[in-house]
Design a protein around this motif. Sequence first.
Motif, short mmCIF file in Angstrom:
data_model
loop_
_atom_site.label_atom_id
_atom_site.label_comp_id
_atom_site.label_asym_id
_atom_site.label_seq_id
_atom_site.Cartn_x
_atom_site.Cartn_y
_atom_site.Cartn_z
N ALA A 324 0.82 -1.21 0.00
CA ALA A 324 0.00 0.00 0.00
C ALA A 324 0.86 1.26 0.00
O ALA A 324 0.40 2.32 -0.44
CB ALA A 324 -0.94 -0.01 1.20
N HIS A 325 2.09 1.16 0.50
CA HIS A 325 2.99 2.31 0.58
C HIS A 325 4.16 2.17 -0.39
O HIS A 325 5.21 2.79 -0.21
CB HIS A 325 3.51 2.48 2.01
CG HIS A 325 2.44 2.86 2.99
ND1 HIS A 325 1.60 1.92 3.56
CD2 HIS A 325 2.06 4.06 3.50
CE1 HIS A 325 0.76 2.54 4.38
NE2 HIS A 325 1.00 3.82 4.35
N ARG A 326 3.98 1.39 -1.44
CA ARG A 326 5.07 1.11 -2.37
C ARG A 326 5.64 2.37 -3.00
O ARG A 326 6.86 2.55 -3.10
CB ARG A 326 4.60 0.15 -3.45
CG ARG A 326 5.69 -0.30 -4.42
CD ARG A 326 5.17 -1.37 -5.37
NE ARG A 326 6.23 -1.86 -6.24
CZ ARG A 326 6.55 -1.29 -7.40
NH1 ARG A 326 5.89 -0.22 -7.82
NH2 ARG A 326 7.54 -1.79 -8.13
N GLN A 327 4.76 3.27 -3.43
CA GLN A 327 5.24 4.49 -4.08
C GLN A 327 6.05 5.35 -3.13
O GLN A 327 7.07 5.94 -3.52
CB GLN A 327 4.05 5.29 -4.63
CG GLN A 327 3.41 4.66 -5.84
CD GLN A 327 4.40 4.46 -6.98
OE1 GLN A 327 4.72 3.32 -7.35
NE2 GLN A 327 4.92 5.56 -7.53
N GLN A 328 5.64 5.40 -1.87
CA GLN A 328 6.39 6.17 -0.88
C GLN A 328 7.78 5.56 -0.66
O GLN A 328 8.77 6.26 -0.53
CB GLN A 328 5.62 6.22 0.44
CG GLN A 328 6.31 7.02 1.54
CD GLN A 328 5.50 7.05 2.82
OE1 GLN A 328 4.32 6.69 2.82
NE2 GLN A 328 6.10 7.47 3.91
N LEU A 329 7.84 4.22 -0.62
CA LEU A 329 9.12 3.55 -0.42
C LEU A 329 10.04 3.73 -1.62
O LEU A 329 11.26 3.89 -1.46
CB LEU A 329 8.89 2.06 -0.18
CG LEU A 329 8.40 1.66 1.21
CD1 LEU A 329 7.87 0.23 1.19
CD2 LEU A 329 9.52 1.79 2.23
#
Length: 337
Positions: A324-329
């Motif tokens: 769910a937080h792939r883009q942030q990572l």
Amino acid sequence: MAIADLTISPFHRRALPLHPGCACARHKETNMKTMHLAVAVAGASGQLGSLVVNELASQCAGHPGTTLAAITRTPERHAAWQAQGIDVRWGDFDQPQGLAAAFHGVGRLLLISTNVIDGTGRRIAQHQHAIEAARQAGVVHIVYTSFLQPEDGKRSLLNDDHRATEALLAASGIAHTILRNAFYQDLLLAVLGAAAVDGQLRTAMGAGHVSYVAREDCAHAAAAALADGYSGNRILDITGPASLDAPALAAIAARLFGKPVEVVHLDMDARARHFITSGMPAPMAQMLAGIERWLATDAMHIVSDDYRVLTGRQASPVPAFLHAHRQQLLAPALPPA
């Protein structure tokens, strides 16, 4: 479980004996009274508190006459809550003279632990002020957000204030639910963000395991504990569904990033230096490095089914959170647009 359905729950894992001054008959009587008392969240402006207030507000929407109170040091920031009919009240754990008034008319209270972790005893004093004010105001049940407690010999500064607060609750005579939350999955964003750039998962946690839990799951657990009407004393471990070590985290990250991720074991000083070179303030870097070194003792390996039994939900696994937080990572690793 709807917030208005304040019936006594049969769920009592690790239920504790009632305080000598709290007879069972008295608790059954006061439990019925809580149907006409407010449910309150103290520490409502924080990330966890806001999630709990919003969840309870959605439950209250279908039950006219149910009172939800949000207690915060910054009530002026919450006009939207007031517009929903939430009773937003001022309260500051550092100013105990006003807390009893803030808790007036409250039947079930969520006491969210403060974020003061400095070893000075201030956080214990804050919690003591809140518990004493709750006693003066006639609060029937306190739900307290604690922290996983490892076996003796693996204590840390993170645990000690919570141990002391749990002892204060036990001595207060107020029925209570203690939610011992695991480390938030959010912490993995800082740990794995650098690995997205260079494929190296640097850590000082050695062979330790951690049952990371979603902050949203902790909010669901708190809302459920407030709404279920349980009138005794209980301790619940709120954890993720699995306990993961560094190689397991690296494998999850590799699948997410689409490239190999290598575990690089560091000592505490080297880990702190790496945090600092990444732009983290030195005090925070040293604290996080110290936490990782403590995790090497395997103090946080506990996995519990309490969350599922309490909420009727399955705890969210780490891979789902990271996806769910792939883009942030991946943001630090992506070329500029």
